[in-house]
Design an enzyme around this catalytic site. Structure first.
Site, short mmCIF file in Angstrom:
data_model
loop_
_atom_site.label_atom_id
_atom_site.label_comp_id
_atom_site.label_asym_id
_atom_site.label_seq_id
_atom_site.Cartn_x
_atom_site.Cartn_y
_atom_site.Cartn_z
N TYR A 1 29.76 28.26 53.10
CA TYR A 1 31.01 28.25 53.87
C TYR A 1 30.74 27.95 55.36
O TYR A 1 31.39 27.09 55.96
CB TYR A 1 31.73 29.60 53.71
CG TYR A 1 32.92 29.75 54.63
CD1 TYR A 1 34.14 29.13 54.35
CD2 TYR A 1 32.83 30.49 55.81
CE1 TYR A 1 35.22 29.24 55.20
CE2 TYR A 1 33.91 30.60 56.67
CZ TYR A 1 35.11 29.98 56.36
OH TYR A 1 36.17 30.08 57.22
N TYR B 1 48.14 28.44 59.37
CA TYR B 1 48.16 29.91 59.23
C TYR B 1 49.56 30.45 59.51
O TYR B 1 50.52 29.92 58.98
CB TYR B 1 47.09 30.55 60.14
CG TYR B 1 45.86 29.70 60.25
CD1 TYR B 1 45.06 29.48 59.13
CD2 TYR B 1 45.52 29.07 61.43
CE1 TYR B 1 43.94 28.67 59.21
CE2 TYR B 1 44.40 28.25 61.51
CZ TYR B 1 43.62 28.06 60.40
OH TYR B 1 42.54 27.26 60.47
N SER C 1 37.91 24.65 60.45
CA SER C 1 38.76 24.80 59.25
C SER C 1 39.36 23.50 58.72
O SER C 1 39.93 23.50 57.63
CB SER C 1 39.91 25.76 59.54
OG SER C 1 39.47 27.07 59.36
N LYS D 1 38.34 22.51 55.40
CA LYS D 1 38.90 23.17 54.20
C LYS D 1 39.70 22.18 53.35
O LYS D 1 39.88 22.38 52.15
CB LYS D 1 39.76 24.39 54.61
CG LYS D 1 38.92 25.53 55.22
CD LYS D 1 39.77 26.72 55.67
CE LYS D 1 39.00 27.97 56.01
NZ LYS D 1 38.32 28.05 57.27
N VAL E 1 39.42 25.85 64.56
CA VAL E 1 39.19 26.53 65.84
C VAL E 1 38.28 25.75 66.80
O VAL E 1 38.07 26.18 67.93
CB VAL E 1 38.66 27.98 65.68
CG1 VAL E 1 39.70 28.89 65.08
CG2 VAL E 1 37.35 28.00 64.90
N1 GLN Z 1 34.52 29.00 60.73
C1 GLN Z 1 35.75 29.55 61.21
C2 GLN Z 1 35.93 30.97 60.70
O1 GLN Z 1 35.62 31.24 59.58
C3 GLN Z 1 36.91 28.69 60.77
C4 GLN Z 1 38.23 29.21 61.23
C5 GLN Z 1 39.19 28.17 61.70
O2 GLN Z 1 38.85 27.05 62.06
N2 GLN Z 1 40.45 28.56 61.76
O3 GLN Z 1 36.34 31.85 61.39
#
Ligand code: GLN
Length: 305
Positions: free
Chosen positions: A189, A241, A64, A67, A259
């Site tokens: 994505y 988050y 993420s 992003k 993650v």
């Molecule tokens: N690719 C992961 C997902 O879509 C990214 C989530 C994350 O890093 N929080 O679940």
């Protein structure tokens, strides 16, 4: 830098053998193969001084954290109209939640939760001729680093197991806020999430958010000052988050987690610092990464507050 360096070394050795109560993400099967006790830290100052310790040079799945980069490119291409498609409010919910989309009529709360990042991918697909190549080239230019790449295995692994993201994308499309084909949006994505970087590469690529005067090696600005300020604002309110408040409270810097166990944090006008430790807490944020940064900003008294 000398001051930062000594403090980073002290905290690193303090935390290296601390019992890590987190767990490696395994809902994307390929991510579970990571070596769980990896631990690296890197700092790059706006004068481009750099210091790293531990596994700071080893590439990992940034997930993420990407992003930030996809938002940056979409904001450049779409301008202020972007905020008609995605909001800038904290969600207070897990990163993969479907909950608020129904009441918010398919407009994600922010670009750093999965739903928001999926809409950002849709915006990019509408602008880019060769989305995967063009996006990677954009990252390579900002970082001045031609080694950046997607990890195809991780992307395919997530594609096979990404039921929630597929649900999010379809649900948003039912409200008309996804314009392109759902499978194409998801493929893009999953690839963006699979990009790999080391702590060192990550602290260098994110420097444009710390340095108001940053230009790439080709002499291009990445964002205007006002745009960079806005992305930092979304990082401090939404970067972790439902733990974003906690990160602001304990660390006091704009930041973003993934993650894969990485965290990047920005001190505007000073530095960009990254930590990688794959074991995650219950909110999907690196357990040791959070702890490290809390100690770092306390000992250097360098939070933005
Ligand atoms: N690719 C992961 C997902 O879509 C990214 C989530 C994350 O890093 N929080 O679940």
């Amino acid at each position: 830098m000398e001051n930062y360096k000594t403090i980073i070394e002290d905290i690193y050795y303090d935390l290296k053998n601390v019992d890590d109560i987190g767990e490696v993400a395994n809902y994307i099967p390929e991510l579970a193969f990571v070596s769980p006790n990896s631990f690296g830290v890197n700092i790059t100052t706006i004068d481009k001084e750099n210091f790293g310790i531990g596994d700071f040079d080893q590439k990992f799945s940034i997930q993420s954290i990407s992003k930030i980069l996809s938002l940056t490119l979409a904001y450049k291409l779409e301008g202020e109209n972007l905020w008609n498609r995605v909001d800038v409010e904290p969600s207070g919910n897990p990163f993969n939640s479907l909950l608020q989309l129904e009441t918010n009529l398919g407009k994600p709360r922010n670009p750093f939760i999965n739903s928001g990042a999926i809409v950002i991918c849709d915006v990019l697909l509408s602008h880019l001729k060769n989305p995967k190549v063009d996006f990677l080239n954009f990252c390579k230019e900002i970082a001045n680093n031609t080694t950046l790449n997607y990890n195809e295995k991780v992307a395919q692994s997530e594609k096979k197991s990404g039921y929630r993201n597929a649900a999010l994308c379809n649900f948003i499309k039912s409200f008309g806020n996804i314009k392109n084909d759902v499978d194409e949006v998801l493929d893009f994505y999953f690839h963006i999430c699979s990009i790999e970087m080391s702590c060192k590469e990550l602290s260098q690529i994110a420097l444009y958010l710390a340095d108001d005067f940053y230009t790439t090696h080709k002499g291009n600005r990445v964002l205007t000052m006002s745009q960079a300020k806005r992305i930092n604002a979304i990082m401090i309110t939404c970067g972790f988050y439902d733990e974003s408040g906690e990160f602001a409270f304990k660390v006091g810097l704009p930041g973003k987690s993934g993650v894969g166990g990485g965290i990047v944090a920005i001190h505007p006008d000073k530095y960009c610092i990254t930590v990688w430790s794959p074991k995650l807490n219950q909110n999907g944020n690196s357990y040791k990464g959070m702890l490290f940064l809390e100690k770092f900003t306390s000992k250097t008294t360098s939070s933005i507050f």
